[in-house]
Design a protein around this motif. Structure first.
Motif, PDB file in Angstrom:
ATOM      1  N   ASN A  85       0.840  -1.187   0.000  1.00 11.34           N
ATOM      2  CA  ASN A  85       0.000   0.000   0.000  1.00 11.34           C
ATOM      3  C   ASN A  85       0.888   1.253   0.000  1.00 11.34           C
ATOM      4  N   ALA A  86       0.770   2.048  -1.072  1.00  7.19           N
ATOM      5  CA  ALA A  86       1.662   3.205  -1.222  1.00  7.19           C
ATOM      6  C   ALA A  86       1.461   4.228  -0.103  1.00  7.19           C
ATOM      7  N   GLU A  87       0.203   4.367   0.326  1.00  3.45           N
ATOM      8  CA  GLU A  87      -0.058   5.346   1.399  1.00  3.45           C
ATOM      9  C   GLU A  87       0.579   4.906   2.715  1.00  3.45           C
ATOM     10  N   ASN A  88       0.483   3.606   2.998  1.00  2.00           N
ATOM     11  CA  ASN A  88       1.112   3.087   4.231  1.00  2.00           C
ATOM     12  C   ASN A  88       2.629   3.292   4.195  1.00  2.00           C
ATOM     13  N   GLN A  89       3.177   3.038   3.011  1.00  2.92           N
ATOM     14  CA  GLN A  89       4.626   3.231   2.849  1.00  2.92           C
ATOM     15  C   GLN A  89       4.987   4.682   3.150  1.00  2.92           C
ATOM     16  N   ARG A  90       4.214   5.607   2.530  1.00  2.00           N
ATOM     17  CA  ARG A  90       4.509   7.025   2.727  1.00  2.00           C
ATOM     18  C   ARG A  90       4.345   7.411   4.204  1.00  2.00           C
ATOM     19  N   TYR A  91       3.275   6.900   4.807  1.00  2.00           N
ATOM     20  CA  TYR A  91       3.014   7.248   6.211  1.00  2.00           C
ATOM     21  C   TYR A  91       4.206   6.839   7.090  1.00  2.00           C
ATOM     22  N   LEU A  92       4.676   5.619   6.890  1.00  2.00           N
ATOM     23  CA  LEU A  92       5.757   5.132   7.767  1.00  2.00           C
ATOM     24  C   LEU A  92       7.085   5.839   7.472  1.00  2.00           C
ATOM     25  N   LEU A  93       7.341   6.136   6.218  1.00  2.00           N
ATOM     26  CA  LEU A  93       8.591   6.850   5.899  1.00  2.00           C
ATOM     27  C   LEU A  93       8.547   8.280   6.419  1.00  2.00           C
ATOM     28  N   ASP A  94       7.354   8.891   6.356  1.00  2.00           N
ATOM     29  CA  ASP A  94       7.249  10.300   6.769  1.00  2.00           C
ATOM     30  C   ASP A  94       7.138  10.479   8.287  1.00  2.00           C
ATOM     31  N   ASN A  95       6.710   9.444   8.984  1.00  2.00           N
ATOM     32  CA  ASN A  95       6.445   9.618  10.416  1.00  2.00           C
ATOM     33  C   ASN A  95       7.417   8.916  11.348  1.00  2.00           C
ATOM     34  N   VAL A  96       8.450   8.292  10.761  1.00  2.00           N
ATOM     35  CA  VAL A  96       9.463   7.646  11.604  1.00  2.00           C
ATOM     36  C   VAL A  96      10.828   8.199  11.193  1.00  2.00           C
ATOM     37  N   SER A  97      11.637   8.599  12.169  1.00  2.00           N
ATOM     38  CA  SER A  97      12.982   9.075  11.855  1.00  2.00           C
ATOM     39  C   SER A  97      13.967   7.906  11.991  1.00  2.00           C
ATOM     40  N   ALA A  98      14.781   7.700  10.965  1.00  2.00           N
ATOM     41  CA  ALA A  98      15.790   6.633  10.993  1.00  2.00           C
ATOM     42  C   ALA A  98      16.941   7.042  10.086  1.00  2.00           C
ATOM     43  N   GLY A  99      18.124   6.441  10.306  1.00  2.00           N
ATOM     44  CA  GLY A  99      19.282   6.780   9.473  1.00  2.00           C
ATOM     45  C   GLY A  99      19.042   6.493   8.006  1.00  2.00           C
ATOM     46  N   GLY A 100      18.386   5.363   7.723  1.00  2.00           N
ATOM     47  CA  GLY A 100      18.077   4.974   6.350  1.00  2.00           C
ATOM     48  C   GLY A 100      16.860   4.068   6.365  1.00  2.00           C
ATOM     49  N   ALA A 101      16.372   3.743   5.182  1.00  2.00           N
ATOM     50  CA  ALA A 101      15.176   2.888   5.136  1.00  2.00           C
ATOM     51  C   ALA A 101      15.184   2.053   3.866  1.00  2.00           C
ATOM     52  N   ALA A 102      14.498   0.917   3.939  1.00  2.00           N
ATOM     53  CA  ALA A 102      14.287   0.108   2.738  1.00  2.00           C
ATOM     54  C   ALA A 102      12.835  -0.346   2.741  1.00  2.00           C
ATOM     55  N   VAL A 103      12.221  -0.290   1.577  1.00  2.00           N
ATOM     56  CA  VAL A 103      10.826  -0.710   1.441  1.00  2.00           C
ATOM     57  C   VAL A 103      10.811  -2.056   0.725  1.00  2.00           C
ATOM     58  N   ASN A 104      10.147  -3.014   1.315  1.00  2.00           N
ATOM     59  CA  ASN A 104      10.065  -4.385   0.796  1.00  2.00           C
ATOM     60  C   ASN A 104      11.457  -4.989   0.582  1.00  2.00           C
ATOM     61  N   GLU A 105      12.346  -4.683   1.465  1.00  2.00           N
ATOM     62  CA  GLU A 105      13.721  -5.199   1.384  1.00  2.00           C
ATOM     63  C   GLU A 105      14.364  -5.020   2.753  1.00  2.00           C
ATOM     64  N   THR A 106      15.426  -5.788   3.021  1.00  2.56           N
ATOM     65  CA  THR A 106      16.224  -5.524   4.222  1.00  2.56           C
ATOM     66  C   THR A 106      17.688  -5.382   3.816  1.00  2.56           C
ATOM     67  N   ILE A 107      18.420  -4.571   4.545  1.00  2.00           N
ATOM     68  CA  ILE A 107      19.889  -4.486   4.489  1.00  2.00           C
ATOM     69  C   ILE A 107      20.478  -3.913   3.200  1.00  2.00           C
ATOM     70  N   VAL A 108      19.915  -4.259   2.024  1.00  2.00           N
ATOM     71  CA  VAL A 108      20.659  -3.982   0.789  1.00  2.00           C
ATOM     72  C   VAL A 108      20.784  -2.494   0.476  1.00  2.00           C
ATOM     73  N   HIS A 109      20.018  -1.637   1.153  1.00  2.00           N
ATOM     74  CA  HIS A 109      20.189  -0.208   0.876  1.00  2.00           C
ATOM     75  C   HIS A 109      21.623   0.234   1.174  1.00  2.00           C
ATOM     76  N   LEU A 110      22.284  -0.489   2.091  1.00  6.69           N
ATOM     77  CA  LEU A 110      23.660  -0.075   2.415  1.00  6.69           C
ATOM     78  C   LEU A 110      24.642  -0.441   1.310  1.00  6.69           C
ATOM     79  N   GLY A 111      24.199  -1.286   0.371  1.00  2.00           N
ATOM     80  CA  GLY A 111      25.076  -1.655  -0.748  1.00  2.00           C
ATOM     81  C   GLY A 111      24.926  -0.730  -1.938  1.00  2.00           C
ATOM     82  N   HIS A 112      24.082   0.293  -1.826  1.00  3.01           N
ATOM     83  CA  HIS A 112      23.874   1.222  -2.943  1.00  3.01           C
ATOM     84  C   HIS A 112      24.882   2.371  -2.829  1.00  3.01           C
ATOM     85  N   SER A 113      25.806   2.422  -3.778  1.00  4.76           N
ATOM     86  CA  SER A 113      26.927   3.373  -3.648  1.00  4.76           C
ATOM     87  C   SER A 113      26.509   4.837  -3.731  1.00  4.76           C
TER      88      SER A 113
END
Ligand SMILES: NC(=O)c1ccc[n+]([C@@H]2O[C@H](COP(=O)([O-])OP(=O)(O)OC[C@H]3O[C@@H](n4cnc5c(N)ncnc54)[C@H](O)[C@@H]3O)[C@@H](O)[C@H]2O)c1
Length: 483
Positions: A393-421
């Motif tokens: 659900n795109a709205e749920n995704q937006r809600y959680l990204l906009d309302n939680v503070s974190a160093g980084g985030a990944a949607v429907n994935e874990t960990i691999v965002h740190l491999g993006h140069s």
């Protein structure tokens, strides 16, 4: 070892003569590196890449000796990740080093300005034990790309890798460029007394505070890559099979000893039972395909030492004593520092496992009703290093990204965002200060020197020089009104 004070007047008490000599050797060499062009820096990085390629088996062997890390995981998370950092840096270094022209505001018309990047000088990289090769060499790549000399202190908890890193430095670098100093807390404490130009620390928030306090003494720059409890949220619309596969991989990789591992899962109540079933199937498939027992799997690492094993076994015991149910796994074997991939339900929010960073293969599931409840749960705790969202659900995704503070985030994935140069990697608040990787790493180790060039004689600012006559005051009125 004889003791001596460093010649620099700003240094505090007593530092060993060996350390002082190493620091002075590096400091004396900084003008040489400062003058180097991109080609010289790239040559050094290529030498490093070649050494890694030639020592692949040695790296795998050291990691296996330290905590039985599977060779395939070493290939992916220690060797490939480091080589990818080098490759990306080599592809962009010339561009990153170029001075960056900036525009001119009307008030400074006639001037030309740019940002030029200068090395900070002598930097310290302090590494943790959990990815002991990548988290030591990755920051070193950025430090060298930016033209610095570097002291690297590996973790004492992975001694085989620490020794290998020393050999790497001896074989690849001039001793005036890079020095690896092995040791534990005492060595770290001594190092932190030196007036480094930048300290890049990866480790726990507790030690991060010690590092920041020590850095304050010399006003050294800091990058603090810390940890914390990274949450995953799985809502009722998520593809549960896919979420289970990614959560299990992200959590149990390196036996859960990953700074960005999902620490706990907030799952929308109606889908919790199905998520547990899916996770159980994935755990079996990944770590026990022939039914021989996870403890016999060559795909699952061990806890790094007895102390951390005891800490994790204690967390599991406390969770169960405060009402948690072991839904999957739960087996422990202290003789081989083994803890099975474990999923827990009905975990009390005030149990220790929900208070401290787990950093091991224990995954608590916490049910939630509405998204705002999930966001509130996360926001009531220190800001995490990573946030994971599983939803269709795109709205749920937006809600959680906009309302939680974190160093980084990944949607429907874990960990691999740190491999993006191209993405910055780092925490916020309790999970870290500053960013690493690629261009962000280069910037962390550079001083962005702001330069403005004025043509001789000509400057509109002269109109504002004293004495502050009525004419000057009228000019200031115009300035305030229009520019
Ligand atoms: N953000 C990231 O990129 C990242 C990556 C990996 C690990 N981590 C975090 O690191 C932690 C686990 O690693 P760790 O156990 O090696 O961390 P740690 O903080 O115990 O140790 C890190 C480094 O600090 C040194 N050290 C330990 N105690 C010290 C003291 N009292 N004074 C000075 N130096 C000291 C160690 O020798 C080691 O080199 C977890 O919190 C994890 O989340 C963060």
């Amino acid at each position: 070892m004889a003791a001596a004070t460093l010649s620099a007047p700003e240094t505090s008490p007593v530092i060993s003569s060996e350390l002082c000599a190493a620091f002075e050797r590096l400091r004396a060499h900084t003008p040489v590196l400062r003058r180097e062009d991109a080609t010289a820096r790239a040559t050094r990085l290529r030498r490093l890449a070649a050494w890694i390629t030639g020592n692949r088996v040695a790296i795998q062997t050291a990691l296996y000796a330290d905590f039985r890390k599977p060779a395939a995981e070493t290939d992916l998370t220690e060797i490939w990740s480091t080589q990818a950092e080098i490759k990306h840096t080599l592809a962009h270094l010339r561009q990153w080093m170029k001075p960056r022209r900036v525009g001119t505001p009307l008030s400074l018309l006639g001037t030309t300005s740019w940002v030029q990047y200068e090395p900070k000088g002598v930097c310290l990289v302090m590494a943790p034990w959990n990815y002991p090769f990548y988290l030591a060499v990755g920051p070193l790549v950025s430090a060298l790309a930016a033209g610095n000399c570097c002291v690297l202190k590996p973790s004492e908890l992975t001694p085989h890798v620490a020794t290998l890193l020393r050999r790497l430095a001896e074989e690849v670098f001039d001793p005036a460029e890079v020095v690896v100093l092995e040791g534990g807390k005492d060595m770290a404490t001594e190092l932190l007394r030196l007036p480094f130009d930048h300290i890049f620390f990866t480790g726990s928030p507790e030690v991060g505070k010690i590092v920041m306090r020590a850095a304050a003494e010399h006003l050294s720059g800091v990058t603090l890559e810390l940890g914390g409890k990274s949450p995953a949220v799985v809502d009722a619309t998520a593809n549960l099979r896919d979420a289970a596969e990614k959560l299990v991989w992200g959590k149990f990789l390196n036996a859960g000893q990953t700074c960005v591992a999902p620490d706990y899962v907030l799952v929308q109540e109606p889908v919790q039972a199905e998520l547990v079933r899916e996770m159980e199937a994935v755990i079996r498939r990944n770590y026990n395909p022939a039914g021989a027992g996870v403890e016999n799997s060559e795909s699952f690492a061990r806890i790094v030492n007895q102390q951390h094993f005891n800490r994790l076994a204690g967390l599991l015991e406390d969770a169960q004593a405060t009402g948690a149910t072991v839904a999957v796994g739960g087996e422990v074997d202290g003789r081989q520092c083994f803890i099975a991939p474990t999923v827990l339900t009905q975990v009390a929010p005030d149990s220790r496992i929900m208070q401290e960073e787990i950093f091991g293969p224990l995954l608590p599931l916490v049910p939630f009703g509405t998204l705002s409840e999930a966001a509130d749960f996360i926001n009531a705790r220190p800001k995490p290093l990573a946030q994971y969202v599983f939803t269709r659900n795109a709205e749920n995704q937006r809600y959680l990204l906009d309302n939680v503070s974190a160093g980084g985030a990944a949607v429907n994935e874990t960990i691999v965002h740190l491999g993006h140069s191209e993405l910055p990697f780092g925490g916020v608040g309790n999970s870290g200060v500053g960013k690493a990787h690629g261009h962000y790493g280069f910037l962390a180790f550079s001083n962005e020197k702001a330069v403005l060039r004025q043509r001789i004689g000509r400057t509109s600012i002269k109109l504002l020089y004293p004495p502050y006559t009525p004419k000057v005051r009228r000019m200031l009125d115009l300035l305030l009104r229009y520019l």
